[in-house]
Write an enzyme that holds these catalytic residues in place. Sequence first.
Site, mmCIF file in Angstrom:
data_model
loop_
_atom_site.group_PDB
_atom_site.id
_atom_site.type_symbol
_atom_site.label_atom_id
_atom_site.label_comp_id
_atom_site.label_asym_id
_atom_site.label_seq_id
_atom_site.Cartn_x
_atom_site.Cartn_y
_atom_site.Cartn_z
ATOM 1 N N HIS A 126 -1.463 7.464 7.580
ATOM 2 C CA HIS A 126 -0.624 8.448 6.883
ATOM 3 C C HIS A 126 -1.402 9.742 6.586
ATOM 4 O O HIS A 126 -0.795 10.782 6.375
ATOM 5 C CB HIS A 126 -0.076 7.872 5.577
ATOM 6 C CG HIS A 126 1.035 6.876 5.777
ATOM 7 N ND1 HIS A 126 2.233 7.197 6.385
ATOM 8 C CD2 HIS A 126 1.139 5.561 5.433
ATOM 9 C CE1 HIS A 126 3.018 6.126 6.415
ATOM 10 N NE2 HIS A 126 2.379 5.122 5.839
ATOM 11 N N GLN A 158 3.149 9.985 1.488
ATOM 12 C CA GLN A 158 4.460 9.334 1.403
ATOM 13 C C GLN A 158 5.234 9.744 0.157
ATOM 14 O O GLN A 158 6.441 9.547 0.085
ATOM 15 C CB GLN A 158 4.308 7.810 1.402
ATOM 16 C CG GLN A 158 3.782 7.249 2.705
ATOM 17 C CD GLN A 158 3.721 5.742 2.645
ATOM 18 O OE1 GLN A 158 2.731 5.186 2.200
ATOM 19 N NE2 GLN A 158 4.790 5.086 3.060
ATOM 20 N N HIS A 164 -3.388 1.191 8.209
ATOM 21 C CA HIS A 164 -2.009 1.691 8.128
ATOM 22 C C HIS A 164 -1.920 2.886 7.174
ATOM 23 O O HIS A 164 -1.333 3.923 7.509
ATOM 24 C CB HIS A 164 -1.089 0.546 7.657
ATOM 25 C CG HIS A 164 0.333 0.952 7.427
ATOM 26 N ND1 HIS A 164 1.371 0.470 8.178
ATOM 27 C CD2 HIS A 164 0.883 1.812 6.527
ATOM 28 C CE1 HIS A 164 2.497 1.031 7.758
ATOM 29 N NE2 HIS A 164 2.232 1.839 6.747
ATOM 30 N N GLU A 165 -2.528 2.726 5.988
ATOM 31 C CA GLU A 165 -2.458 3.815 5.000
ATOM 32 C C GLU A 165 -3.261 5.021 5.484
ATOM 33 O O GLU A 165 -2.846 6.167 5.294
ATOM 34 C CB GLU A 165 -2.968 3.354 3.630
ATOM 35 C CG GLU A 165 -2.222 2.170 3.014
ATOM 36 C CD GLU A 165 -0.718 2.315 3.044
ATOM 37 O OE1 GLU A 165 -0.200 3.452 2.993
ATOM 38 O OE2 GLU A 165 -0.024 1.279 3.130
ATOM 39 N N GLY A 194 0.846 -1.183 0.000
ATOM 40 C CA GLY A 194 0.000 0.000 0.000
ATOM 41 C C GLY A 194 0.880 1.231 0.000
ATOM 42 O O GLY A 194 2.070 1.154 0.353
ATOM 43 N N CYS A 199 6.828 -0.294 6.624
ATOM 44 C CA CYS A 199 6.363 0.907 5.923
ATOM 45 C C CYS A 199 7.489 1.394 5.024
ATOM 46 O O CYS A 199 8.647 1.432 5.447
ATOM 47 C CB CYS A 199 5.999 1.977 6.950
ATOM 48 S SG CYS A 199 5.427 3.515 6.211
ATOM 49 N N LEU A 200 7.141 1.783 3.797
ATOM 50 C CA LEU A 200 8.180 2.252 2.871
ATOM 51 C C LEU A 200 8.805 3.559 3.345
ATOM 52 O O LEU A 200 9.874 3.946 2.870
ATOM 53 C CB LEU A 200 7.598 2.423 1.459
ATOM 54 C CG LEU A 200 7.101 1.134 0.786
ATOM 55 C CD1 LEU A 200 6.576 1.435 -0.606
ATOM 56 C CD2 LEU A 200 8.191 0.069 0.721
HETATM 57 NI NI NI Z 1 3.297 3.236 5.598
#
Ligand code: NI
Length: 178
Positions: A149, A54, A145-146, A49, A103-104
């Site tokens: 953000h 991000q 999670h997304e 995701g 997480c990226l």
């Molecule tokens: Ni993330």
Amino acid sequence: MSILKVAQLGHPVLRKAADLLPLEEIPSSRVQRLIENMVETMREYDGVGLAAPQVHESKQIMVIEVQKNPRYPGAPEIPLMVLINPRITFPPEKKMAEDWEGCLSVTDLRGKVPRHIQLEVQAYDRAGKEVNLVASLFLARVIQHEYDHFVGKVFLDRMKSLKTLSYLAEYHRYWEEA
Ligand code: NI
């Protein structure tokens, strides 16, 4: 299409609340290109995701997809999903479960995070069409999670304790279930 630079923890954009995307902007080439690039970026870095903040766009757009993913080998497949301005509601029993997340924007770290195991989402897709879906377990986890953000949070903020926080190599060595 291009691969976008992913903001890393410490970048203020990850701590800001993201704006709703005005619905009339969804069909614009700018937004459509952004969505394409987010998908490309998520695939390039083996994410499951990605949220627009991000990639330095403080807007409520998330993309989710799971194909065979080396970062999450046990994850169920999820077809590509684009959720714009999502609103999440949780069922009254509010059952939670802990599982691993990465997480990226928090490169190379994993930790166990409690999340609701079920939720309902109301959102718009990339065509501007309203979508309603019920998600559970892994997909529900990714959506939460997304969504975090969009409110300036990362998974570290949701951990009950940092004791499971691990670098990827140590995660594979000591924690990963066979
Ligand atoms: Ni993330």
